[in-house]
Design an enzyme around this catalytic site. Structure first.
Site, PDB file in Angstrom:
ATOM      1  N   CYS A 224      -3.476   4.912   7.125  1.00  0.00           N
ATOM      2  CA  CYS A 224      -4.421   4.069   7.855  1.00  0.00           C
ATOM      3  C   CYS A 224      -4.727   2.819   7.049  1.00  0.00           C
ATOM      4  O   CYS A 224      -5.291   2.902   5.949  1.00  0.00           O
ATOM      5  CB  CYS A 224      -5.696   4.872   8.128  1.00  0.00           C
ATOM      6  SG  CYS A 224      -7.129   3.873   8.561  1.00  0.00           S
ATOM      7  N   CYS A 227      -8.416   2.260   6.174  1.00  0.00           N
ATOM      8  CA  CYS A 227      -8.853   3.263   5.187  1.00  0.00           C
ATOM      9  C   CYS A 227      -8.479   2.813   3.776  1.00  0.00           C
ATOM     10  O   CYS A 227      -9.267   2.948   2.832  1.00  0.00           O
ATOM     11  CB  CYS A 227      -8.207   4.616   5.478  1.00  0.00           C
ATOM     12  SG  CYS A 227      -8.604   5.317   7.092  1.00  0.00           S
TER      13      CYS A 227
END
Length: 307
Positions: A224, A227
Site C-alpha cells: 500500500c 501506508c
C-alpha cells in the site's frame, strides 16, 4: 486534499466483544487520495528500457553518480555489494537470511539510476540491519541473464527481498519513496511494536491496561503506497511520544490471522489507525495525512485541538 476522518458510529468496546463478520473487503468508487482501498497495489512508473548493446562497466556508472547535481556525494559505497551474476545474487540472498535485502537494478546509460544511487549509499550507512545490492544490467551477459530471470527491463528498478523471497518492488521512485520503503519493509528495531496475529493485539491491549497508555495501531498492507508514505511519521511519533503513547503496526496481508482481524475490525481502507485505551477501541482515523494523524492522537489523549 485533506483526508476526512472516518470514525465508527458505535466503536467496539473491546476485541472480544466486537462481532466477527464475514464482510468482504470491497472497493470504493472514489477512494481518498491519502488512503488505499483494499487490496490496491501501486503501479510502477515506466522508465528507459535496458539496451542490450551497452557494455559500459559499473565503475563508470559510480563515477557519474558522484558528479550528479543535487545528490549526496558518494565518498564510500562499501556497504553496497556489487553483484555480477545469478550465482552471486542467490548467494547474497541466502547469506542475508531474514534480513531485508534492497536491490537496485541500474544501467550505465541511465540518468535516473545515477541520480538515485548516492541516496541508496547513504541509506546503507545508516541501516546496518539491511543489506544493499547493486546490479548493473548492461555490465555483461551474466547480469543481463539475471535481469531477464528477475523480469527487469526498465531501470532504476528496486526489489525488496526477505528470506530469499521478493516482498515488494518499485520502478522510477525518488529518494523519499526509497527511504519510506526501506523503513516500512525493514523496520525491526524502532519503537513501533510489530504485531503478527490477533493474539498479539490482545496481549498488547492487556499489557497496557495498567499504565493507561493510548495505543495507536497502524493497520495496513505490504504493498500500500499511502501506508509506506505515512510510516516514517509513525516511527518519528513513536520516539517523540514514547512516554504516553504506544505505537504498533499490523499488515493485513501478512497471514490469514491478520486479514481476519482487518475484517473483524471492519477495516475497508488502509492505512487505518485504531485508537485503543484501557483495553477498549475508542475510535479510528483513515488516511495518511501527517497533520490529521497527529491531531487525532492528541484528541484521544484529551488535548483540545482546534482547526
Amino acid at each position: 486534499m485533506a483526508t476526512i476522518p472516518n470514525f465508527l458510529s458505535r466503536p467496539p468496546s473491546s476485541l472480544s466483544t466486537f462481532p466477527k463478520t464475514n464482510l468482504s473487503l470491497r472497493k470504493t468508487s472514489f477512494p481518498s487520495p491519502n488512503s488505499s482501498t483494499l487490496p490496491v497495489f501501486p503501479k510502477p512508473t515506466p522508465l528507459k528500457r535496458l539496451e542490450p548493446g551497452l557494455t559500459t562497466q559499473t565503475q563508470h556508472f559510480i563515477a557519474k553518480a558522484t558528479t550528479a547535481s543535487d545528490t549526496p556525494k558518494v565518498d564510500s559505497d562499501e556497504r553496497v555489494q556489487k553483484v555480477h551474476s545469478i550465482e552471486e545474487f542467490d548467494e547474497a540472498l541466502r547469506i542475508a537470511r531474514n534480513k531485508l535485502v534492497v536491490v537496485e537494478y541500474a544501467a550505465s546509460h541511465s540518468f535516473h539510476s545515477s541520480k538515485i544511487y548516492p541516496f541508496m549509499v547513504d541509506l546503507s550507512r545508516t541501516c546496518n540491519d539491511v543489506e544493499f545490492l547493486l546490479v548493473m544490467g548492461d555490465e555483461s551477459e551474466k547480469t543481463r541473464e539475471l535481469c531477464k530471470r528477475e523480469k527487469i527491463d526498465k531501470v532504476p528498478h528496486f526489489s525488496f527481498y526477505k528470506s530469499m523471497k521478493k516482498i515488494h518492488e518499485e520502478e522510477g521512485i525518488g529518494p523519499d519513496q526509497l527511504v519510506g520503503d526501506v523503513l516500512y519493509y525493514g523496520d525491526n528495531h524502532s519503537g513501533v511494536v510489530q504485531l503478527h496475529c490477533r493474539e498479539d493485539v490482545e496481549k498488547l491491549m492487556e499489557d497496557h491496561k495498567v499504565d493507561h497508555k493510548l495505543i495507536v495501531l497502524d493497520v495496513g498492507l505490504k504493498h500500500c503506497g499511502p501506508c509506506v508514505k505515512v510510516y516514517p511519521t509513525v516511527i518519528k511519533l513513536s520516539k517523540q511520544m514514547a512516554d504516553t503513547v504506544v505505537f504498533a503496526r499490523m499488515n493485513g496481508d501478512e497471514n490469514d490471522s491478520c486479514m481476519q482481524f482487518l475484517k473483524d475490525m471492519n477495516v475497508i481502507e488502509v492505512p487505518t489507525f485504531l485508537f485503543v485505551r484501557d483495553g477498549k477501541i475508542c475510535g479510528r482515523y483513515v488516511g495518511s495525512g501527517r497533520g490529521e494523524l497527529i491531531g487525532e492522537i492528541l484528541r484521544y489523549q484529551g488535548v483540545r485541538v482546534t482547526y
